[in-house]
Design a protein around this motif. Sequence first.
Motif, mmCIF file in Angstrom:
data_model
loop_
_atom_site.group_PDB
_atom_site.id
_atom_site.type_symbol
_atom_site.label_atom_id
_atom_site.label_comp_id
_atom_site.label_asym_id
_atom_site.label_seq_id
_atom_site.Cartn_x
_atom_site.Cartn_y
_atom_site.Cartn_z
ATOM 1 N N ASP A 104 0.346 -46.043 -39.895
ATOM 2 C CA ASP A 104 1.073 -45.134 -40.781
ATOM 3 C C ASP A 104 0.983 -45.600 -42.236
ATOM 4 O O ASP A 104 0.771 -44.785 -43.141
ATOM 5 C CB ASP A 104 2.544 -45.038 -40.358
ATOM 6 N N TYR A 108 -0.980 -43.558 -45.261
ATOM 7 C CA TYR A 108 -0.249 -43.237 -46.492
ATOM 8 C C TYR A 108 -0.992 -43.779 -47.711
ATOM 9 O O TYR A 108 -1.206 -43.060 -48.699
ATOM 10 C CB TYR A 108 1.159 -43.823 -46.426
ATOM 11 N N ARG A 170 8.942 -42.669 -46.739
ATOM 12 C CA ARG A 170 7.833 -42.451 -47.673
ATOM 13 C C ARG A 170 7.615 -40.962 -47.919
ATOM 14 O O ARG A 170 7.358 -40.534 -49.048
ATOM 15 C CB ARG A 170 6.554 -43.069 -47.125
ATOM 16 N N TYR A 171 7.700 -40.188 -46.847
ATOM 17 C CA TYR A 171 7.440 -38.751 -46.964
ATOM 18 C C TYR A 171 8.679 -37.977 -47.400
ATOM 19 O O TYR A 171 8.582 -36.993 -48.134
ATOM 20 C CB TYR A 171 6.919 -38.232 -45.622
ATOM 21 N N ASP A 192 4.212 -34.761 -42.016
ATOM 22 C CA ASP A 192 4.239 -36.161 -41.594
ATOM 23 C C ASP A 192 5.660 -36.643 -41.321
ATOM 24 O O ASP A 192 5.882 -37.442 -40.403
ATOM 25 C CB ASP A 192 3.594 -37.036 -42.670
#
Length: 540
Positions: A104, A108, A170-171, A192
Amino acid sequence: MTAGESSHSHSHRISSKELEDSVRLAHQNDFHVCKLLLYSKPNQRQRWGDHQIHPVVNYGDLFFDLYYVAAAYNLSNIIRQSPTADGFLYFIACFCAVFGLWMDKTMYDARYFTYDDIYHRVYSVANLVALASVVLHIRPVDVLSSPKENVEAFALSVSLLAGSVFSAMRYLEMLWIGYVGEKSMYYAARRDAAFKMLPIIFYCAASIYAGLQYFGNDDSGDDDHRMLAGDPYEKIETTDVPIYLILAGSASHFAVSSIIVMFAMPKDSRSITVPMNIDFTIHRFGEWTMLMLGESILSLLIVASPTNSKYYAAFFSGILSVILLQYMHFRSQPSKADDHAMRRKKSAGFAFAFLMQVYSAALIILGTSYKMLLYEFTYEDALAGRRQRSLLPMPRWLAGDDGALQFDTDDRRQRIAHFFCASFAVVYFCSDAMLLAHRGLKDNMGRCHCGETKKAKINGIILLVLRVAILVFIATLSQYETDPLLLTLIGLATVFGQVVLRVVSSIIFADDRVHVDLKENQEQEEALEGEKKMAAAGPE
């Protein structure tokens, strides 16, 4: 306004030139700016069709990978302590979980980047702490399967939950705070983030179940009971529910994301996806493979050395085998983005990612199989009286015996042989399958035919048969051979044979590849010449 339109209030769209200049500046400065920022929005790394800039070495990624050295080390100990079907189950579940966290972050970083700021520094520290906790609590089967007596199953589940939440953040950051790039960043981040909910749900369920088992235990307040695992004659209650939930979390994430991206998205999905920097991804997968091969080296080196010659013959056979495997892998994998499966098409990219996961797990098992084979010589020395049992090296866990000694010699060696031969076969199979993913089945099968005459090439067919024969031979070897020295010597012979066959293949098929390229160039020149003649003739 639609959800996509509303995101523009949090985003900043820039031109391709501005984006490329921004990315180049970030890469040249290793993502550091002169003035430390409090916060900076995530940036799109490149647009569709833009020239991709290969990022410089990021020492943060190298430091992140160090945790996976310990992870591979602890994962291999699961098999060594329990060379059984249960040991394999716990190994696969823990491996898929930690690989998912690494994957992941890699995906990213291949699509986005952030400048150096305080928020992302704090986030990186918290993420590394969660990862460290995950690695710490990868323990043998007897520990993780008894959540009533040991806290490790609960701690592992909670740590994986924290790691998955950090990954989702993060998303969510792009959805809630904003981003710098195209509108497709919004749709990609939303998709995501939704995918990350699957492991979060399963890891949360595993945490709740293991927590209820541990804290709901009547003896939960008795520290001495936990440390001594109860009466030595008392049967400890075990359960595999937490590990099944952990496995379901990582497996469901990969399966659902693969199915949706390959089958549920439009053929031209560039408006809702963000392109990856494939050169960066190739580089990261190369570093990951080195980590897995490094575990094999560690397994061979960190073993007490007996004085007999058989040990040294097996040791150097293992070292040479790993060196040749490293050579075979990097000789087979493309170094350019245009030749990689991820550039060819989506299904090939997902196939490569899956094969790399299986390939990496097989490398770890192969490394620990070598270690177990070397330990057989140590056991022989101890039983022969040349060394005292107390001088045997302590296992990786500070308290506990070598779990493999619960089996008698013949049974233990048979189990080790099964793991050794199966892992070798899987490594060979995945290596060949990744070649198919890179070039496609049609192109690879076409290499067995002459490009000009279309006749079958006997040399190519013979090489293909020999490679299949080696794979079948090593896969079935454990059915009739369990001697540690013979296994290591035969393993070395098969690796050497694979390398020789690949070198010969590259020599035989090199002329065909050049001929095909020349033929394609000739066809393109003829097509251009025809277009020029039609343009000169004009309309009739």
